[in-house]
Write a protein that holds these residues in place. Structure first.
Motif, PDB file in Angstrom:
ATOM      1  N   ARG A  21       0.965  -1.182   0.054  1.00 27.80           N
ATOM      2  CA  ARG A  21      -0.035   0.031  -0.108  1.00 27.80           C
ATOM      3  C   ARG A  21       0.712   1.185  -0.046  1.00 27.80           C
ATOM      4  N   ILE A  22       2.212   1.065  -0.365  1.00 22.35           N
ATOM      5  CA  ILE A  22       3.096   2.286  -0.388  1.00 22.35           C
ATOM      6  C   ILE A  22       3.742   2.193  -1.906  1.00 22.35           C
ATOM      7  N   VAL A  23       3.683   3.112  -2.658  1.00 18.84           N
ATOM      8  CA  VAL A  23       4.525   2.933  -3.932  1.00 18.84           C
ATOM      9  C   VAL A  23       5.516   3.962  -4.141  1.00 18.84           C
ATOM     10  N   ARG A  24       6.432   3.818  -4.784  1.00 19.26           N
ATOM     11  CA  ARG A  24       7.159   4.544  -5.097  1.00 19.26           C
ATOM     12  C   ARG A  24       6.978   5.433  -6.372  1.00 19.26           C
ATOM     13  N   VAL A  25       6.882   6.606  -6.675  1.00 18.06           N
ATOM     14  CA  VAL A  25       6.321   7.338  -7.709  1.00 18.06           C
ATOM     15  C   VAL A  25       7.512   7.609  -8.690  1.00 18.06           C
ATOM     16  N   ASN A  26       8.446   8.196  -7.779  1.00 22.72           N
ATOM     17  CA  ASN A  26       9.756   8.476  -8.687  1.00 22.72           C
ATOM     18  C   ASN A  26      10.813   8.503  -7.465  1.00 22.72           C
ATOM     19  N   ALA A  27      12.244   9.042  -7.912  1.00 23.63           N
ATOM     20  CA  ALA A  27      13.408   9.007  -6.972  1.00 23.63           C
ATOM     21  C   ALA A  27      12.911   9.836  -5.741  1.00 23.63           C
ATOM     22  N   ARG A  28      12.008  10.695  -5.773  1.00 26.05           N
ATOM     23  CA  ARG A  28      11.981  11.860  -4.619  1.00 26.05           C
ATOM     24  C   ARG A  28      10.656  11.758  -4.019  1.00 26.05           C
ATOM     25  N   THR A  29       9.405  10.752  -4.442  1.00 30.83           N
ATOM     26  CA  THR A  29       8.400  10.729  -3.887  1.00 30.83           C
ATOM     27  C   THR A  29       7.777   9.556  -3.674  1.00 30.83           C
ATOM     28  N   LEU A  30       7.152   9.075  -2.604  1.00 30.27           N
ATOM     29  CA  LEU A  30       6.214   8.136  -2.391  1.00 30.27           C
ATOM     30  C   LEU A  30       5.175   8.497  -2.016  1.00 30.27           C
ATOM     31  N   VAL A  31       4.035   7.577  -2.325  1.00 29.20           N
ATOM     32  CA  VAL A  31       2.630   7.716  -1.889  1.00 29.20           C
ATOM     33  C   VAL A  31       2.152   6.530  -1.351  1.00 29.20           C
ATOM     34  N   GLY A  32       1.434   6.601  -0.136  1.00 31.59           N
ATOM     35  CA  GLY A  32       0.665   5.485   0.664  1.00 31.59           C
ATOM     36  C   GLY A  32      -0.644   5.901   0.766  1.00 31.59           C
ATOM     37  N   ALA A  33      -1.412   4.607   0.848  1.00 35.29           N
ATOM     38  CA  ALA A  33      -2.891   4.630   0.818  1.00 35.29           C
ATOM     39  C   ALA A  33      -3.517   3.716   1.766  1.00 35.29           C
ATOM     40  N   GLY A  34      -4.877   4.126   2.179  1.00 37.42           N
ATOM     41  CA  GLY A  34      -5.748   3.423   2.924  1.00 37.42           C
ATOM     42  C   GLY A  34      -7.125   3.393   2.191  1.00 37.42           C
ATOM     43  N   GLY A  35      -7.831   2.123   2.533  1.00 39.02           N
ATOM     44  CA  GLY A  35      -9.157   2.299   1.851  1.00 39.02           C
ATOM     45  C   GLY A  35      -9.361   1.534   0.940  1.00 39.02           C
ATOM     46  N   GLU A  36     -10.245   1.737  -0.138  1.00 40.70           N
ATOM     47  CA  GLU A  36     -10.531   0.764  -1.269  1.00 40.70           C
ATOM     48  C   GLU A  36      -9.142   0.355  -2.121  1.00 40.70           C
ATOM     49  N   VAL A  37      -8.920  -0.933  -2.464  1.00 41.57           N
ATOM     50  CA  VAL A  37      -7.808  -1.321  -3.137  1.00 41.57           C
ATOM     51  C   VAL A  37      -7.989  -0.983  -4.486  1.00 41.57           C
ATOM     52  N   SER A  38      -9.133  -1.252  -5.293  1.00 43.42           N
ATOM     53  CA  SER A  38      -9.335  -1.055  -6.662  1.00 43.42           C
ATOM     54  C   SER A  38      -8.759   0.430  -6.964  1.00 43.42           C
ATOM     55  N   ASP A  39      -9.658   1.231  -6.205  1.00 47.22           N
ATOM     56  CA  ASP A  39      -9.330   2.926  -6.233  1.00 47.22           C
ATOM     57  C   ASP A  39      -7.910   3.212  -6.212  1.00 47.22           C
ATOM     58  N   PHE A  40      -7.029   2.489  -5.178  1.00 46.61           N
ATOM     59  CA  PHE A  40      -5.719   2.952  -5.227  1.00 46.61           C
ATOM     60  C   PHE A  40      -4.934   2.413  -6.365  1.00 46.61           C
ATOM     61  N   GLN A  41      -5.393   1.246  -7.083  1.00 43.46           N
ATOM     62  CA  GLN A  41      -4.835   0.680  -8.335  1.00 43.46           C
ATOM     63  C   GLN A  41      -5.190   1.647  -9.325  1.00 43.46           C
ATOM     64  N   TYR A  42      -6.122   2.443  -9.432  1.00 46.52           N
ATOM     65  CA  TYR A  42      -6.638   3.443 -10.410  1.00 46.52           C
ATOM     66  C   TYR A  42      -5.597   4.646 -10.067  1.00 46.52           C
ATOM     67  N   ILE A  43      -5.597   5.156  -8.810  1.00 45.51           N
ATOM     68  CA  ILE A  43      -4.708   6.214  -8.576  1.00 45.51           C
ATOM     69  C   ILE A  43      -2.926   5.925  -9.002  1.00 45.51           C
ATOM     70  N   VAL A  44      -2.822   4.724  -8.793  1.00 42.51           N
ATOM     71  CA  VAL A  44      -1.146   4.258  -9.237  1.00 42.51           C
ATOM     72  C   VAL A  44      -1.163   4.390 -10.772  1.00 42.51           C
ATOM     73  N   ARG A  45      -2.388   4.017 -11.236  1.00 41.70           N
ATOM     74  CA  ARG A  45      -2.091   3.948 -12.839  1.00 41.70           C
ATOM     75  C   ARG A  45      -2.067   5.675 -13.323  1.00 41.70           C
ATOM     76  N   LEU A  46      -2.851   6.345 -12.695  1.00 47.60           N
ATOM     77  CA  LEU A  46      -2.456   7.907 -12.966  1.00 47.60           C
ATOM     78  C   LEU A  46      -1.204   8.155 -12.772  1.00 47.60           C
ATOM     79  N   LEU A  47      -0.575   7.778 -11.657  1.00 52.51           N
ATOM     80  CA  LEU A  47       0.636   8.179 -11.256  1.00 52.51           C
ATOM     81  C   LEU A  47       1.708   7.728 -12.144  1.00 52.51           C
ATOM     82  N   ASP A  48       1.645   6.648 -12.732  1.00 49.76           N
ATOM     83  CA  ASP A  48       2.334   5.946 -13.722  1.00 49.76           C
ATOM     84  C   ASP A  48       2.380   6.533 -14.917  1.00 49.76           C
ATOM     85  N   GLU A  49       1.044   7.322 -15.358  1.00 53.65           N
ATOM     86  CA  GLU A  49       1.263   8.094 -16.517  1.00 53.65           C
ATOM     87  C   GLU A  49       1.971   9.304 -16.496  1.00 53.65           C
TER      88      GLU A  49
END
Length: 205
Positions: A21-49
């Motif tokens: 539930r913690i992802v590395r966005v780039n070398a300087r940024t981390l994002v962690g999440a609580g709540g709905e797993v599928s919604d967080f997966q959607y957010i991770v896809r946006l961050l990957d873009e």
């Protein structure tokens, strides 16, 4: 530093026990999440873009934690405005290009704030009192990790929808963002309040 357990629960069922539930966005940024797993997966896809756009531009500039934090507040508020919110609470942590640390949290309707310590879910009630008592912007990395482990232990003791499997992620001005391997905390269940939780409760049998 960011910390979270690795549980994905389906109601009362502890369905997924190795969920990151913690992802590395780039070398300087981390994002962690609580709540709905599928919604967080959607957010991770946006961050990957966003990360892909940074790479494709190839100008040597990448988004910092403040920019990503601002972007996520707009994403969450936009979905709330459509009456289709993303059911997540997010934590964004990182280091700016000039070495300034950043930490902020975004709620599911776009509410957001920055602070020296933040927490979501049960942690907002159980961990932050410990942070207010012991956290300091000048504390060492070892002391900060010890504080996080104590906070995780308290949350694990008090939340039945948790498991003893956690991850800690770190980012520093002189070290790129990295998510650590899962670990278990040492626990003790022989406290009197645990052994006989209703002994002194009013109206208990």
């Amino acid at each position: 530093m960011l910390a979270a357990d690795t549980l994905g629960a389906y109601g009362s069922t502890k369905r997924y026990k190795s969920l990151e539930r913690i992802v590395r966005v780039n070398a300087r940024t981390l994002v962690g999440a609580g709540g709905e797993v599928s919604d967080f997966q959607y957010i991770v896809r946006l961050l990957d873009e966003l990360t892909t756009d940074d790479y494709r531009t190839d100008d040597g500039i990448e988004l910092g934690p403040k920019e990503i934090f601002s972007y996520l507040t707009r994403v969450m508020y936009n979905r709330r405005g459509k009456m289709d919110p993303l059911w997540n609470s997010l934590v964004v942590g990182g280091v700016e290009a000039d070495g300034t640390p950043f930490l902020g949290t975004v709620g599911m309707i776009g509410t957001h704030y920055e602070d020296s310590h933040v927490a979501t879910g049960f942690g907002a009630h159980l961990a932050r009192p410990l942070f207010r008592e012991r956290q300091s912007d000048a504390m060492s990395e070892a002391d900060a990790e010890a504080l996080l482990r104590d906070a995780l232990r308290v949350c694990y003791y008090r939340d039945k929808q948790s498991i003893n499997k956690f991850q800690i992620a770190k980012v520093a001005a002189d070290a790129p963002a990295a998510v650590g391997e899962p670990f278990a905390l040492e626990t003790s269940w022989d406290y009197k309040a645990f052994a006989a939780p209703t002994k002194w409760a009013i109206g208990a049998w």
